[in-house]
Enzyme design. Structure first.
Site, short mmCIF file in Angstrom:
data_model
loop_
_atom_site.label_atom_id
_atom_site.label_comp_id
_atom_site.label_asym_id
_atom_site.label_seq_id
_atom_site.Cartn_x
_atom_site.Cartn_y
_atom_site.Cartn_z
N HIS A 151 -57.28 -29.35 -85.14
CA HIS A 151 -56.01 -29.80 -84.58
C HIS A 151 -56.16 -31.08 -83.75
O HIS A 151 -55.39 -32.04 -83.91
CB HIS A 151 -55.44 -28.67 -83.71
N LYS A 210 -45.75 -19.98 -75.15
CA LYS A 210 -45.51 -19.87 -76.59
C LYS A 210 -46.61 -19.02 -77.22
O LYS A 210 -47.78 -19.19 -76.92
CB LYS A 210 -45.50 -21.26 -77.25
N ARG A 212 -39.50 -30.63 -73.13
CA ARG A 212 -40.75 -30.13 -73.70
C ARG A 212 -41.16 -30.89 -74.96
O ARG A 212 -42.32 -30.90 -75.34
CB ARG A 212 -40.63 -28.62 -73.98
N HIS A 228 -48.00 -35.54 -82.49
CA HIS A 228 -48.06 -34.31 -83.27
C HIS A 228 -47.27 -34.37 -84.58
O HIS A 228 -47.48 -33.54 -85.45
CB HIS A 228 -47.58 -33.12 -82.44
N GLU A 246 -37.96 -25.41 -75.11
CA GLU A 246 -37.83 -26.59 -75.95
C GLU A 246 -36.39 -27.04 -76.11
O GLU A 246 -35.94 -27.36 -77.21
CB GLU A 246 -38.48 -26.36 -77.33
N LYS A 260 -48.75 -30.07 -68.06
CA LYS A 260 -48.05 -29.11 -68.91
C LYS A 260 -47.23 -28.14 -68.07
O LYS A 260 -46.10 -27.78 -68.43
CB LYS A 260 -49.02 -28.36 -69.82
N ARG A 281 -41.11 -4.11 -76.53
CA ARG A 281 -40.27 -5.30 -76.27
C ARG A 281 -40.76 -6.15 -75.11
O ARG A 281 -40.02 -6.91 -74.51
CB ARG A 281 -38.81 -4.90 -76.04
N GLU A 308 -55.76 -33.35 -76.52
CA GLU A 308 -54.58 -32.97 -75.72
C GLU A 308 -54.69 -33.52 -74.30
O GLU A 308 -53.68 -33.82 -73.66
CB GLU A 308 -54.39 -31.45 -75.71
N HIS A 320 -49.38 -32.99 -87.32
CA HIS A 320 -49.09 -31.75 -88.06
C HIS A 320 -49.09 -32.01 -89.56
O HIS A 320 -49.52 -31.14 -90.35
CB HIS A 320 -47.73 -31.19 -87.65
N ASN A 369 -44.99 -33.20 -77.84
CA ASN A 369 -45.20 -33.40 -79.27
C ASN A 369 -45.74 -34.80 -79.59
O ASN A 369 -45.89 -35.16 -80.76
CB ASN A 369 -43.86 -33.19 -79.98
N1 LIG Z 1 -49.27 -21.40 -77.97
C1 LIG Z 1 -49.45 -22.67 -77.80
O1 LIG Z 1 -48.70 -23.34 -77.07
C2 LIG Z 1 -50.59 -23.35 -78.50
C3 LIG Z 1 -50.92 -24.66 -78.17
C4 LIG Z 1 -52.00 -25.25 -78.80
C5 LIG Z 1 -52.73 -24.55 -79.74
N2 LIG Z 1 -52.39 -23.28 -80.06
C6 LIG Z 1 -53.16 -22.51 -81.04
O2 LIG Z 1 -54.50 -22.43 -80.60
C7 LIG Z 1 -55.34 -22.25 -81.73
C8 LIG Z 1 -56.56 -23.12 -81.59
O3 LIG Z 1 -57.24 -22.77 -80.42
P1 LIG Z 1 -58.74 -23.23 -80.12
O4 LIG Z 1 -58.90 -24.65 -80.42
O5 LIG Z 1 -59.02 -22.75 -78.76
O6 LIG Z 1 -59.59 -22.50 -81.23
P2 LIG Z 1 -59.98 -20.95 -81.46
O7 LIG Z 1 -59.23 -20.06 -80.58
O8 LIG Z 1 -59.90 -20.73 -82.92
O9 LIG Z 1 -61.50 -20.94 -81.01
C9 LIG Z 1 -62.44 -21.73 -81.70
C10 LIG Z 1 -63.78 -21.03 -81.81
O10 LIG Z 1 -64.47 -21.13 -80.57
C11 LIG Z 1 -65.01 -19.86 -80.20
N3 LIG Z 1 -65.05 -19.86 -78.74
C12 LIG Z 1 -63.99 -19.79 -77.92
N4 LIG Z 1 -64.39 -19.93 -76.65
C13 LIG Z 1 -65.73 -20.05 -76.66
C14 LIG Z 1 -66.71 -20.23 -75.65
N5 LIG Z 1 -66.37 -20.35 -74.36
N6 LIG Z 1 -68.00 -20.30 -76.02
C15 LIG Z 1 -68.33 -20.25 -77.33
N7 LIG Z 1 -67.45 -20.10 -78.33
C16 LIG Z 1 -66.16 -20.00 -78.00
C17 LIG Z 1 -64.09 -18.87 -80.83
O11 LIG Z 1 -64.73 -17.66 -81.05
C18 LIG Z 1 -63.71 -19.55 -82.14
O12 LIG Z 1 -64.64 -19.28 -83.11
C19 LIG Z 1 -54.51 -22.57 -82.95
O13 LIG Z 1 -54.21 -21.37 -83.62
C20 LIG Z 1 -53.25 -23.18 -82.38
O14 LIG Z 1 -52.12 -22.92 -83.18
C21 LIG Z 1 -51.35 -22.67 -79.44
#
Ligand SMILES: NC(=O)c1ccc[n+]([C@@H]2O[C@H](COP(=O)([O-])OP(=O)(O)OC[C@H]3O[C@@H](n4cnc5c(N)ncnc54)[C@H](O)[C@@H]3O)[C@@H](O)[C@H]2O)c1
Length: 357
Positions: A261, A140, A238, A245, A234, A224, A118, A182, A249, A242
């Site tokens: 994205h 999140k 917050r 977005h 939210e 942020k 938990r 972003e 989305h 968006n």
């Molecule tokens: N929780 C939240 O508030 C929130 C906000 C925005 C996005 N997200 C989530 O984040 C995800 C997208 O994240 P992302 O854009 O970071 O993509 P990702 O995590 O999929 O990474 C993209 C690629 O880059 C590679 N990579 C990462 N760091 C690297 C580095 N330093 N050098 C070389 N390669 C590297 C990874 O292995 C992967 O193949 C989505 O699933 C989205 O839903 C969450």
């Protein structure tokens, strides 16, 4: 060079540290954690090994756990695998998780930590720009299921976030540019100095080794951190995050998540600016500035001309909507955010003309 500390306040306060050579800071963020599960993917496993080594040097037992790359990490299967490993490691309430990776890794590791016993502590070491300025800050966490993306998750603020700029050395430029959407959003909704930094050196802003990279990251995180400090769950404020977005989305869904994205949000911001302009709220210069700056960064600013009816359907069921009424985040000026509730359908259609390629 010094380390910058950006505090996130509210019910579960923590610090975001930005700087170089921060690996050794992990242990200090997790006092009393004897066993630490370090979750990463193969692309950045070298970095995660350094983190695990530094924890061991501090007398902790640290175990590296690899999950699949990208969105493949955010599955029920990957999550079940993590919990199996936590069980084998006999992780207790006082133990902890460390996520080393992009947003996909921090999302799945954060959710694994949120639900294990938990809730155990998690520290994020984001390695993409999107991870640094968005996913790792704010608490999140989520995975994807058959019903859709990010529909299952939890609010689980981290114990700390380490933004080690050294990880950017291996980040592909395309990943950086994706995260810049972003950063630009942060500029328009809250911190126009970000837009000035980009305008001063657009080519540099499109690269992880650009002269203003650190300032762009720190300003975006500060924005942020400020928003989530005041509204973790939210309840209101917050929602401004968006911006761009709602259409973004919808495009992501229409593209079955094959368009990054940041690209979708970029198009979505141009649309949001058009809505602002055409509803008489946003001045022309600021509306036009959206396309100029996003173009300069190499982000897309237009989309298929005949796609709008389908996108409108998707917007109306966006999970951020409340009930069935469409709510759009709009600008009343640079850094001035407002809400547009239940917008006129004619306005929605006509604003799309500015996006249609
Ligand atoms: N929780 C939240 O508030 C929130 C906000 C925005 C996005 N997200 C989530 O984040 C995800 C997208 O994240 P992302 O854009 O970071 O993509 P990702 O995590 O999929 O990474 C993209 C690629 O880059 C590679 N990579 C990462 N760091 C690297 C580095 N330093 N050098 C070389 N390669 C590297 C990874 O292995 C992967 O193949 C989505 O699933 C989205 O839903 C969450």
């Amino acid at each position: 060079v010094t380390t910058t500390r950006i505090p996130v306040t509210g019910g579960s306060p923590y610090d975001v540290l930005v700087g170089h050579d921060l690996t050794a800071e992990v242990a200090g963020m997790l006092p009393g954690a004897d066993r630490v599960a370090v979750i990463t993917d193969s692309a950045i496993a070298d970095r995660a090994h350094l983190v695990a080594d530094s924890l061991r040097q501090d007398g902790r037992s640290a175990e590296l756990i690899l999950v699949p790359d990208g969105e493949q990490a955010k599955t029920v299967n990957a999550l079940a695998g993590l919990w199996d490993r936590f069980g084998e490691l006999r992780m207790t309430r006082s133990d902890a998780v460390v996520a080393v990776g992009g947003g996909a890794i921090t999302d799945v590791a954060g959710f694994a930590a949120a639900a294990w016993l938990r809730g155990v502590r998690v520290v994020h070491l984001p390695t993409t720009l999107l991870g640094m300025v968005d996913a790792a800050v704010g608490g999140k966490t989520a995975i994807n299921t058959g019903a859709g993306k990010n529909l299952v998750g939890a609010f689980h603020p981290p114990a700390g976030v380490l933004v080690d700029l050294d990880v950017l050395e291996t980040l592909p430029a395309a990943q950086w540019v994706n995260g810049m959407a972003e950063v630009v959003k942060a500029g328009f909704i809250a911190d126009p100095a970000i837009l000035d930094l980009i305008a001063a050196d657009p080519a540099g802003a499109a690269r992880p080794d650009g002269a203003h990279a650190r300032e762009l990251i720190e300003r975006s995180i500060a924005m942020k951190a400020d928003v989530v400090s005041r509204d973790l769950r939210e309840a209101g404020l917050r929602e401004i995050l968006n911006y761009g977005h709602t259409l973004g989305h919808a495009i992501e869904q229409a593209e079955h998540y094959q368009l990054p994205h940041g690209h979708c949000v970029s198009i979505g911001m141009v649309y949001a600016a058009a809505i602002g302009r055409r509803s008489g709220r946003l001045d022309d210069a600021t509306a036009d500035q959206h396309r100029t700056i996003l173009d300069q960064l190499g982000l897309p600013t237009s989309y298929q001309p005949d796609a709008f009816p389908g996108l409108l359907d998707l917007m109306q069921i966006d999970k951020k909507s409340r009930g069935s009424m469409l709510r759009l985040v709009v600008l009343d000026g640079l850094g001035k955010v407002g809400m547009l509730e239940d917008p006129d359908p004619g306005l929605l259609v006509s604003a799309y003309e500015e996006v249609a390629a």
